[in-house]
Design a protein around this motif. Sequence first.
Motif, PDB file in Angstrom:
ATOM      1  N   UNK A   8      73.238  21.727  61.482  1.00 14.37           N
ATOM      2  CA  UNK A   8      72.949  21.302  60.101  1.00 14.37           C
ATOM      3  C   UNK A   8      74.188  20.684  59.463  1.00 14.37           C
ATOM      4  N   UNK A  11      75.331  17.161  60.614  1.00 15.46           N
ATOM      5  CA  UNK A  11      74.658  15.974  60.075  1.00 15.46           C
ATOM      6  C   UNK A  11      75.363  15.439  58.828  1.00 15.46           C
ATOM      7  N   UNK A  13      78.084  13.697  56.965  1.00 16.87           N
ATOM      8  CA  UNK A  13      79.174  12.755  57.248  1.00 16.87           C
ATOM      9  C   UNK A  13      79.706  12.203  55.924  1.00 16.87           C
ATOM     10  N   UNK A  15      80.456   9.581  53.326  1.00 15.72           N
ATOM     11  CA  UNK A  15      79.863   8.267  53.049  1.00 15.72           C
ATOM     12  C   UNK A  15      80.914   7.174  53.202  1.00 15.72           C
TER      13      UNK A  15
ATOM     14  N   UNK B  88      73.715  15.250  45.569  1.00 20.84           N
ATOM     15  CA  UNK B  88      74.917  14.420  45.455  1.00 20.84           C
ATOM     16  C   UNK B  88      75.275  13.751  46.782  1.00 20.84           C
ATOM     17  N   UNK B  89      74.648  14.243  47.849  1.00 25.26           N
ATOM     18  CA  UNK B  89      74.929  13.668  49.167  1.00 25.26           C
ATOM     19  C   UNK B  89      73.959  12.512  49.418  1.00 25.26           C
ATOM     20  N   UNK B  90      74.538  11.340  49.675  1.00 24.18           N
ATOM     21  CA  UNK B  90      73.668  10.175  49.807  1.00 24.18           C
ATOM     22  C   UNK B  90      73.355   9.833  51.265  1.00 24.18           C
ATOM     23  N   UNK B  91      73.828  10.705  52.178  1.00 24.27           N
ATOM     24  CA  UNK B  91      73.545  10.427  53.592  1.00 24.27           C
ATOM     25  C   UNK B  91      72.168  10.951  54.002  1.00 24.27           C
ATOM     26  N   UNK B  93      69.613  13.375  56.046  1.00 28.56           N
ATOM     27  CA  UNK B  93      69.556  14.735  56.578  1.00 28.56           C
ATOM     28  C   UNK B  93      68.155  15.010  57.089  1.00 28.56           C
ATOM     29  N   UNK B  94      68.076  15.677  58.225  1.00 28.80           N
ATOM     30  CA  UNK B  94      66.759  16.060  58.763  1.00 28.80           C
ATOM     31  C   UNK B  94      66.204  17.173  57.884  1.00 28.80           C
ATOM     32  N   UNK B  96      65.007  19.998  58.739  1.00 32.63           N
ATOM     33  CA  UNK B  96      65.513  21.290  59.211  1.00 32.63           C
ATOM     34  C   UNK B  96      66.907  21.577  58.650  1.00 32.63           C
ATOM     35  N   UNK B  97      67.758  20.545  58.775  1.00 36.54           N
ATOM     36  CA  UNK B  97      69.139  20.692  58.292  1.00 36.54           C
ATOM     37  C   UNK B  97      69.149  20.906  56.791  1.00 36.54           C
ATOM     38  N   UNK B 100      68.094  24.488  55.897  1.00 33.29           N
ATOM     39  CA  UNK B 100      69.121  25.474  56.241  1.00 33.29           C
ATOM     40  C   UNK B 100      70.308  25.370  55.286  1.00 33.29           C
ATOM     41  N   UNK B 101      70.654  24.112  54.992  1.00 35.23           N
ATOM     42  CA  UNK B 101      71.807  23.927  54.105  1.00 35.23           C
ATOM     43  C   UNK B 101      71.513  24.455  52.705  1.00 35.23           C
TER      44      UNK B 101
END
Lengths: 248, 160
Positions: A8, A11, A13, A15, B88-91, B93-94, B96-97, B100-101
């Motif tokens: 988890x 994944x 990274x 930006x 706030x994270x613009x990447x 993510x699956x 599942x991830x 969990x996160x």
Amino acid sequence: MDEKIKKAFDEIRAEQALKTSTKYFIYEKFNAPSENKKSSSIRKPLSAVVAVFALLLCAAIFTYSIPVSAISVDSDTGSVELGVNCFDKVVKVTCFDDGCEFEDKGLRNKNYKDAVSIVLENDKSATLTVSCKNGNECEKMAEEIRNCKANDDEPLECVTGHHGTSEAAHEHGISTGKYNAYLQLKEYEPEITVEEIKGLSMKEIRQRISAHCDSDDTKSTDVSCEPSHAHNKEGHGAGNGKNHHGNR
Amino acid sequence: MRSEEEANIAIEKYADTVRRICMVNLKNYADTEDVFQTVFLKYILSSKAFESEEHEKAWFIRVTMNACKDIFKSFFRSRTEPLEALEAYSGELSPEASELLITVLALPEKYRQVIYLFYYEGYSAAEIGKILGKKTNTVYTLLSRAKKLLKDELAGEYYG
């Protein structure tokens, strides 16, 4: 669990925009502040120079304003004392009598010889007493003052006194010259007090001293110029020629 | 002082690590950007010689943790909300991830940090103690409690 948590977080990274903005921030830090570096490299030694200069200026002002010797001018009308600094300038004027006008006569910052001339304009029969820490300097000043005669026909009466005499005189609220005369008179009249002296003029004090000198078979009534060490702890010193008490 | 080139190399190498730590501790992108600038500026200004890559990475982790702590020390900052941190994270993510996160980030800060350092970075309790300035026994206690909380949240699915 650890594998799933690892996967988890894997994944996540940074930006690209974040990396780019950070790189640009670093670039600006490297390229912008060269002027600041220059100015700070100049500023520090300049500040040090200014600080040293300010210190020297303060020291000079302090040195200038501190009197190292005193000239006491005592006449029948009153007493005034001139504080003289190491540059031979009058930096302090102290009057010991009411009605003394010398504090307003612009004597400060004048050479002591000029100041003495101004003080003696109206009263040429005054007694001058020079006191300083350095005995040789005292003699030199006394000699200079004697040379600048107020009246060519009458030699200027000028004696030297011990620096300690000056401090004792001020503690009693009288001038050095008058205190000097008091000590001389006290040798003949031990019961005399400073309070009594305060009520006497210099002329009266000198007359009483002279009367004792006369009674000691000293013919001369002149209280003439001499280097005087008579008022230090060692007692009477050697004089050049006539002393106050004559030759015993 | 290090060169600009060294700084750029370090950014490429450790940006992901710094980003993950910011995810664990902060909630908005602006704070993350601040921390990035702070950390890499400190890197350039530092003349510390690193014995190895692991040593250098540990330095980055410690400095980033401290930079995040400084930001949420401020009276006006509230603590991280897990959803806000993920938002706030613009990447990418699956699911599942992401799930969990959210669970991990919902834990109190002291547990989040040890979970990340233990499970992801692979540090021992003693090493985590050095990074966070805590005693080894304290780290063990935190790990134990964090595992229990995760187990309760995830209903034993990931416990093992």
